[in-house]
Design an enzyme around this catalytic site. Structure first.
Site, PDB file in Angstrom:
ATOM      1  N   GLY A  16      14.325 -42.846  -0.072  1.00 53.60           N
ATOM      2  CA  GLY A  16      14.805 -42.252  -1.229  1.00 53.60           C
ATOM      3  C   GLY A  16      14.977 -43.183  -2.455  1.00 53.60           C
ATOM      4  O   GLY A  16      15.939 -42.535  -3.057  1.00 53.60           O
ATOM      5  N   SER A  17      14.588 -44.306  -2.725  1.00 53.42           N
ATOM      6  CA  SER A  17      15.021 -45.003  -3.639  1.00 53.42           C
ATOM      7  C   SER A  17      14.410 -44.681  -4.903  1.00 53.42           C
ATOM      8  O   SER A  17      15.180 -44.729  -6.045  1.00 53.42           O
ATOM      9  CB  SER A  17      14.719 -46.685  -3.702  1.00 53.42           C
ATOM     10  N   ARG A  69      -1.023 -27.997  10.009  1.00 50.18           N
ATOM     11  CA  ARG A  69      -0.677 -28.339   8.782  1.00 50.18           C
ATOM     12  C   ARG A  69      -0.770 -27.306   7.543  1.00 50.18           C
ATOM     13  O   ARG A  69       0.123 -27.195   6.904  1.00 50.18           O
ATOM     14  CB  ARG A  69      -1.978 -29.408   8.318  1.00 50.18           C
ATOM     15  N   MET A  94       5.817 -38.502   3.112  1.00 55.33           N
ATOM     16  CA  MET A  94       4.681 -39.051   3.681  1.00 55.33           C
ATOM     17  C   MET A  94       3.881 -37.945   4.594  1.00 55.33           C
ATOM     18  O   MET A  94       3.831 -38.142   5.996  1.00 55.33           O
ATOM     19  CB  MET A  94       5.250 -40.186   4.981  1.00 55.33           C
ATOM     20  N   ARG A  95       3.435 -37.268   3.949  1.00 52.55           N
ATOM     21  CA  ARG A  95       2.377 -36.064   4.509  1.00 52.55           C
ATOM     22  C   ARG A  95       1.157 -35.936   3.874  1.00 52.55           C
ATOM     23  O   ARG A  95       1.367 -35.930   2.570  1.00 52.55           O
ATOM     24  CB  ARG A  95       3.123 -34.626   4.312  1.00 52.55           C
ATOM     25  N   LEU A  97      -1.309 -33.567   2.279  1.00 49.80           N
ATOM     26  CA  LEU A  97      -1.075 -32.066   1.733  1.00 49.80           C
ATOM     27  C   LEU A  97      -2.487 -31.337   1.835  1.00 49.80           C
ATOM     28  O   LEU A  97      -3.567 -31.722   1.611  1.00 49.80           O
ATOM     29  CB  LEU A  97      -0.510 -32.121   0.369  1.00 49.80           C
ATOM     30  N   ASN A 111       3.168 -37.619  -8.040  1.00 52.89           N
ATOM     31  CA  ASN A 111       3.493 -38.462  -6.855  1.00 52.89           C
ATOM     32  C   ASN A 111       3.189 -40.015  -7.336  1.00 52.89           C
ATOM     33  O   ASN A 111       2.827 -40.317  -8.633  1.00 52.89           O
ATOM     34  CB  ASN A 111       2.131 -38.478  -5.817  1.00 52.89           C
ATOM     35  N   HIS A 113       2.353 -43.834  -6.234  1.00 54.96           N
ATOM     36  CA  HIS A 113       1.620 -44.636  -5.271  1.00 54.96           C
ATOM     37  C   HIS A 113       1.814 -46.164  -5.500  1.00 54.96           C
ATOM     38  O   HIS A 113       1.577 -46.686  -6.792  1.00 54.96           O
ATOM     39  CB  HIS A 113       0.132 -44.353  -5.330  1.00 54.96           C
ATOM     40  N   SER A 140       1.305 -46.607  -9.517  1.00 56.61           N
ATOM     41  CA  SER A 140       0.890 -45.716 -10.380  1.00 56.61           C
ATOM     42  C   SER A 140       1.579 -44.351 -10.000  1.00 56.61           C
ATOM     43  O   SER A 140       1.933 -43.925  -9.203  1.00 56.61           O
ATOM     44  CB  SER A 140      -0.564 -45.559 -10.049  1.00 56.61           C
ATOM     45  N   GLU A 147      -7.567 -34.576  -3.376  1.00 51.26           N
ATOM     46  CA  GLU A 147      -7.888 -35.881  -2.963  1.00 51.26           C
ATOM     47  C   GLU A 147      -6.757 -36.752  -2.766  1.00 51.26           C
ATOM     48  O   GLU A 147      -6.052 -37.055  -3.725  1.00 51.26           O
ATOM     49  CB  GLU A 147      -9.024 -36.247  -3.883  1.00 51.26           C
ATOM     50  N   LEU A 148      -6.565 -37.218  -1.506  1.00 52.81           N
ATOM     51  CA  LEU A 148      -5.359 -37.932  -0.961  1.00 52.81           C
ATOM     52  C   LEU A 148      -5.299 -39.421  -2.264  1.00 52.81           C
ATOM     53  O   LEU A 148      -6.330 -40.140  -2.354  1.00 52.81           O
ATOM     54  CB  LEU A 148      -5.392 -38.497   0.142  1.00 52.81           C
ATOM     55  N   ASP A 149      -4.215 -39.358  -3.026  1.00 49.81           N
ATOM     56  CA  ASP A 149      -4.103 -40.498  -3.871  1.00 49.81           C
ATOM     57  C   ASP A 149      -5.074 -40.673  -4.869  1.00 49.81           C
ATOM     58  O   ASP A 149      -5.358 -41.816  -5.516  1.00 49.81           O
ATOM     59  CB  ASP A 149      -3.752 -41.894  -3.159  1.00 49.81           C
TER      60      ASP A 149
HETATM   61  C1  GRF Z   1       7.454 -46.139  -2.330  1.00 46.91           C
HETATM   62  O1  GRF Z   1       6.660 -47.480  -2.250  1.00 46.91           O
HETATM   63  C2  GRF Z   1       6.425 -45.048  -2.680  1.00 46.91           C
HETATM   64  O2  GRF Z   1       5.386 -45.812  -3.721  1.00 46.91           O
HETATM   65  C3  GRF Z   1       5.635 -44.715  -1.772  1.00 46.91           C
HETATM   66  O3  GRF Z   1       6.685 -44.622  -0.657  1.00 46.91           O
HETATM   67  C4  GRF Z   1       7.686 -45.499  -0.920  1.00 46.91           C
HETATM   68  C5  GRF Z   1       8.713 -44.846  -1.163  1.00 46.91           C
HETATM   69  O4  GRF Z   1      10.174 -45.554  -1.190  1.00 46.91           O
HETATM   70  N1  GRF Z   1       5.048 -43.355  -1.950  1.00 46.91           N
HETATM   71  P1  GRF Z   1      11.393 -44.621  -1.645  1.00 46.91           P
HETATM   72  O5  GRF Z   1      11.630 -43.665  -0.249  1.00 46.91           O
HETATM   73  O6  GRF Z   1      11.311 -44.045  -2.734  1.00 46.91           O
HETATM   74  O7  GRF Z   1      12.345 -45.637  -1.390  1.00 46.91           O
END
Ligand code: GRF
Length: 219
Positions: A16-17, A69, A94-95, A97, A111, A113, A140, A147-149
């Site tokens: 969660g940074s 799902r 990390m799912r 969708l 999102n 990425h 980005s 579509e994923l990413d």
């Molecule tokens: C990041 O690299 C983000 O781009 C990716 O997952 C990571 C999440 O990092 N989708 P954090 O949990 O926000 O530290």
């Protein structure tokens, strides 16, 4: 009477940074919005502690408790709607969708990425950029589509690859940039400066032909 701040729901699975960067920006008023909930599919996600420290309500929805799902995504969607968000931020969620879920929130879900999309969708982006011998990597922020990413990118930050880089060293420099571009795009969204329409991303009333680059903008 002052207008209520737009509601923002953040979805996480881990450290969660990026969530922290969004929390910080809301606290100083750089994002005109209030995080009304942080939702994690993992009970041990460190991001939940970050939310607790900031007095933000948290919810845990464990995908392993759902048969498939579709049923998880339906429950997640219902939970999100309880907070009536103007904006949903995926921050290391990390799912994969389902299309139904994405359509439910299309145009108000972002999102981040860690690549210069459309390059390197999916996982292990830093390693893949190094193996390809790229000079430039980056991150980005994009609208989420089924579509994923694959949703249209709004803003990208470029990060030069330097000699001796490892996936870890590169990832940490990319992450620093993520913390700059994600709050910025969230602020544009809640200020009504960026939106998704049928033809793509509209920024300040102009259709973007390509993603904005951090080094070319002046806020
Ligand atoms: C990041 O690299 C983000 O781009 C990716 O997952 C990571 C999440 O990092 N989708 P954090 O949990 O926000 O530290």
């Amino acid at each position: 009477m002052t207008e209520p701040l737009p509601s923002i729901v953040v979805l996480i699975s881990g450290g969660g940074s990026n969530l922290q960067a969004i929390i910080d920006a809301t606290q100083v008023g750089r994002i005109r919005g209030k995080i009304t909930a942080v939702i994690s599919n993992k009970a041990d996600a460190y991001g939940l502690e970050r939310a607790n420290k900031a007095n933000i309500p948290t919810r845990i929805l464990d995908h392993r408790e759902y048969q498939d799902r579709e049923s998880f995504d339906a429950a997640l969607g219902d939970l999100i709607e309880e907070f009536q968000p103007s904006l949903i931020i995926l921050a290391g969620f990390m799912r994969i969708l389902t299309e139904d879920f994405v359509r439910r929130f299309e145009g108000r879900m972002l999102n981040i990425h860690p690549s210069l999309l459309p390059k390197y969708r999916g996982l292990h982006t830093h390693k893949r950029a190094l193996e390809a011998g790229d000079d430039i990597h980056g991150a980005s922020v994009h609208f989420v589509t089924p579509e994923l990413d694959g949703g249209p990118a709004i803003l990208q930050a470029e990060v030069p690859i330097i000699e001796g880089d490892t996936p870890e060293s590169l990832a940490s420099r990319v992450l620093e940039q993520e913390h700059v571009i994600y709050p910025l795009v969230a602020s544009w969204f809640t200020d009504g400066r960026v939106r998704l329409d049928e033809s793509g991303v509209v920024f300040d009333d102009k259709l973007l032909q390509q993603p904005l680059k951090l080094d070319q903008i002046s806020e």
